[in-house]
Design a protein around this motif. Structure first.
Motif, short mmCIF file in Angstrom:
data_model
loop_
_atom_site.label_atom_id
_atom_site.label_comp_id
_atom_site.label_asym_id
_atom_site.label_seq_id
_atom_site.Cartn_x
_atom_site.Cartn_y
_atom_site.Cartn_z
N THR A 123 0.85 -1.20 0.00
CA THR A 123 0.00 0.00 0.00
C THR A 123 0.88 1.24 0.00
O THR A 123 1.81 1.34 0.81
N TYR A 124 0.56 2.17 -0.90
CA TYR A 124 1.36 3.40 -1.02
C TYR A 124 0.69 4.53 -0.25
O TYR A 124 -0.53 4.69 -0.28
N HIS A 125 1.51 5.32 0.45
CA HIS A 125 1.00 6.49 1.17
C HIS A 125 1.89 7.68 0.84
O HIS A 125 3.12 7.54 0.76
N SER A 126 1.29 8.86 0.69
CA SER A 126 2.10 10.08 0.69
C SER A 126 1.65 10.88 1.91
O SER A 126 0.63 10.58 2.52
N GLY A 127 2.39 11.91 2.27
CA GLY A 127 2.07 12.65 3.48
C GLY A 127 3.04 12.30 4.58
O GLY A 127 4.16 11.87 4.30
N SER A 128 2.61 12.48 5.84
CA SER A 128 3.56 12.27 6.94
C SER A 128 3.34 10.93 7.62
O SER A 128 2.24 10.39 7.62
N VAL A 129 4.42 10.43 8.22
CA VAL A 129 4.34 9.18 8.97
C VAL A 129 3.33 9.34 10.11
O VAL A 129 2.56 8.41 10.41
N ALA A 130 3.33 10.52 10.74
CA ALA A 130 2.45 10.74 11.90
C ALA A 130 0.98 10.53 11.56
O ALA A 130 0.21 10.09 12.40
N ASP A 131 0.60 10.83 10.31
CA ASP A 131 -0.82 10.73 9.93
C ASP A 131 -1.23 9.36 9.41
O ASP A 131 -2.39 9.17 9.03
N LEU A 132 -0.32 8.42 9.35
CA LEU A 132 -0.67 7.11 8.80
C LEU A 132 -1.68 6.39 9.68
O LEU A 132 -1.56 6.41 10.92
N PRO A 133 -2.66 5.72 9.08
CA PRO A 133 -3.68 5.02 9.87
C PRO A 133 -3.24 3.62 10.27
O PRO A 133 -3.99 2.66 10.13
N LEU A 134 -2.00 3.48 10.75
CA LEU A 134 -1.52 2.15 11.15
C LEU A 134 -0.39 2.31 12.15
O LEU A 134 0.23 3.37 12.25
N GLU A 135 -0.13 1.21 12.88
CA GLU A 135 0.99 1.16 13.83
C GLU A 135 1.91 0.04 13.38
O GLU A 135 1.68 -1.12 13.68
N PRO A 136 2.97 0.36 12.64
CA PRO A 136 3.82 -0.71 12.09
C PRO A 136 4.62 -1.44 13.17
O PRO A 136 5.08 -0.81 14.13
N ASP A 137 4.78 -2.75 12.98
CA ASP A 137 5.63 -3.54 13.89
C ASP A 137 7.10 -3.27 13.59
O ASP A 137 7.94 -3.33 14.48
N ALA A 138 7.40 -3.05 12.32
CA ALA A 138 8.79 -2.74 11.93
C ALA A 138 8.75 -1.58 10.94
O ALA A 138 7.85 -1.49 10.11
N ILE A 139 9.71 -0.69 11.06
CA ILE A 139 9.87 0.41 10.11
C ILE A 139 11.28 0.32 9.53
O ILE A 139 12.26 0.27 10.29
N ILE A 140 11.36 0.27 8.20
CA ILE A 140 12.66 0.34 7.53
C ILE A 140 12.77 1.76 7.00
O ILE A 140 12.08 2.14 6.05
N GLU A 141 13.62 2.57 7.64
CA GLU A 141 13.72 3.99 7.33
C GLU A 141 14.79 4.18 6.25
O GLU A 141 15.96 3.90 6.46
N CYS A 142 14.36 4.68 5.09
CA CYS A 142 15.28 4.78 3.95
C CYS A 142 15.40 6.21 3.43
O CYS A 142 15.88 6.42 2.32
N THR A 143 14.95 7.21 4.19
CA THR A 143 15.02 8.59 3.68
C THR A 143 16.18 9.38 4.29
O THR A 143 16.72 10.25 3.62
N GLY A 144 16.52 9.11 5.53
CA GLY A 144 17.53 9.94 6.22
C GLY A 144 17.02 11.33 6.54
O GLY A 144 17.81 12.21 6.89
N VAL A 145 15.71 11.54 6.44
CA VAL A 145 15.12 12.87 6.69
C VAL A 145 14.69 12.97 8.16
O VAL A 145 13.96 12.11 8.66
N GLY A 146 15.14 14.03 8.84
CA GLY A 146 14.93 14.16 10.28
C GLY A 146 13.49 14.00 10.72
O GLY A 146 13.20 13.25 11.66
N SER A 147 12.56 14.69 10.05
CA SER A 147 11.17 14.65 10.49
C SER A 147 10.57 13.25 10.31
O SER A 147 9.76 12.80 11.13
N VAL A 148 10.98 12.56 9.23
CA VAL A 148 10.47 11.20 8.99
C VAL A 148 11.00 10.25 10.07
O VAL A 148 10.27 9.41 10.60
N ILE A 149 12.27 10.43 10.41
CA ILE A 149 12.88 9.59 11.45
C ILE A 149 12.19 9.83 12.79
O ILE A 149 11.81 8.88 13.50
N ALA A 150 12.01 11.12 13.14
CA ALA A 150 11.40 11.45 14.43
C ALA A 150 9.97 10.90 14.51
O ALA A 150 9.57 10.33 15.53
N ASP A 151 9.20 11.05 13.43
CA ASP A 151 7.84 10.51 13.42
C ASP A 151 7.84 8.98 13.52
O ASP A 151 6.93 8.39 14.12
#
Ligand SMILES: [Zn+2]
Length: 348
Positions: free
Chosen positions: A221-249
């Motif tokens: 499933t594809y999402h755009s927008g912020s991690v904070a607004d996603l309608p799910l609680e992932p068990d694992a996150i593979i962070e591939c952006t290196g962007v501060g706000s994405v990491i913090a969220d």
């Protein structure tokens, strides 16, 4: 022969130029280049921000995402003339540290490792290159030019293994996986997690172009927008952006007991979260935040198995542009719809 070379730490120094044939001391297997993938590290080296030439040399042959065809297998490689091979990038440090001593050069502790095309060893953007038999990985011949995706896939093979290994500390298995960033690494992470049968979500900034379709084609499933607004609680996150706000969220969004695996290398970035508040959440939810870089031989093996299982038509859509070596400047430029750009030296 010709090669794409650069004077590290000097911007605009990249050239397509005549260089000597590869030195026999670089390995007993002689390979004809087929293609070399371009990644952010290559762009940084070309911009003069990173990279080291071999000792005693001013210039470095660029390129670490290789694919080549064996011209001369040498006496002891077990390879045959015509085999498609990819070269492992990192070499253990000479001390060696305990991890390099046991073949875990990806976990090198003293930082004295070397890397082809990045740190003190010539890379693969030359018409011919040599490699030690133990660092040549044979590629499933049916992959053809898609074998150039093996090196980025090794990064993911290690990251997914890290998540699984960390998860063994408790009664836990990731059901829902979020991948942040739909570049080549993120898309290969989504592909890998789908091969494990996980429910996969991918988040990226773009709303159009090839990325949403590529994610959908995986059954993810594809999402755009912020991690904070996603309608799910992932068990694992593979962070591939290196962007501060994405990491913090991501630290806020991860489910209880979940693992955040950081693979992106960025800089800067501020978030509205206070450090101790983030820490308190990590404590109260038993989260693990783990960084992962590079790959050892086990991950190269796993990645080659995964790539061989992946859908060829889907993988081929990741290579959005092929440039000739003399057009290296175009290859080092990014356009919005680029996913993986490769420099093609010969037909696969
Ligand atoms: Zn080491």
């Amino acid at each position: 022969m010709k090669a794409i070379t650069v004077e590290p730490k000097k911007s605009s120094s990249t050239r397509w130029e005549d260089v000597p044939e590869p030195d026999a001391r670089e390995g007993s297997v002689l390979v004809e280049a087929v293609a070399v993938g371009v990644c952010g590290t290559d762009v940084e080296i070309a911009e003069g921000k990173y990279g080291w030439a071999p000792p005693g040399h001013a210039r470095l042959v660029l390129g670490h995402e290789s694919l080549g065809r064996v011209l001369d297998p040498g006496p002891s490689s077990g390879l045959q003339r015509g085999d498609l091979v990819v070269g492992i990038v990192r070499r253990p440090d000479p001390v060696p540290c305990p991890n390099c001593a046991v073949g875990e050069w990806d976990m090198c502790r003293n930082g004295q490792y070397t890397e082809r095309g990045i740190k003190e060893i010539h890379g693969f953007m030359s018409e011919r290159w040599r490699i030690e038999p133990e660092y040549a990985v044979k590629v499933d011949p049916s992959l053809g030019i898609l074998g150039v995706l093996l090196e980025p896939m090794t990064v993911i093979a290690k990251a997914l293994e890290q998540v699984v290994m960390v998860g063994r500390r408790s009664f836990w298995e990731a059901e829902t996986v979020l991948v942040t960033g739909a570049g080549p690494i993120g898309l290969l992470a989504a592909c890998g997690a789908r091969l494990f049968g996980k429910e996969v979500h991918v988040l990226d900034r773009v709303e159009t172009g090839p990325k949403p379709d590529l994610v959908g084609a995986l059954g993810a499933t594809y999402h755009s927008g912020s991690v904070a607004d996603l309608p799910l609680e992932p068990d694992a996150i593979i962070e591939c952006t290196g962007v501060g706000s994405v990491i913090a969220d991501s630290f806020q969004k991860i489910a209880s007991g979940g693992v955040v695996c950081l693979t992106g290398v960025g800089q800067g970035g501020r978030s509205g979260y206070a450090v101790a508040d983030v820490s308190a959440k990590v404590v109260l939810k038993n989260n693990v935040i783990v960084g992962s870089v590079n790959a050892n031989k086990r991950h190269w093996y796993k990645a080659s198995q995964a790539l061989a299982r992946a859908d060829r038509a889907w993988l081929s859509r990741l290579i959005t542009r092929r440039e000739k070596p003399e057009e290296f400047r175009k290859a080092l430029e990014r356009t919005p719809d680029d996913i993986k750009v490769v420099i093609q030296f010969s037909e696969a």
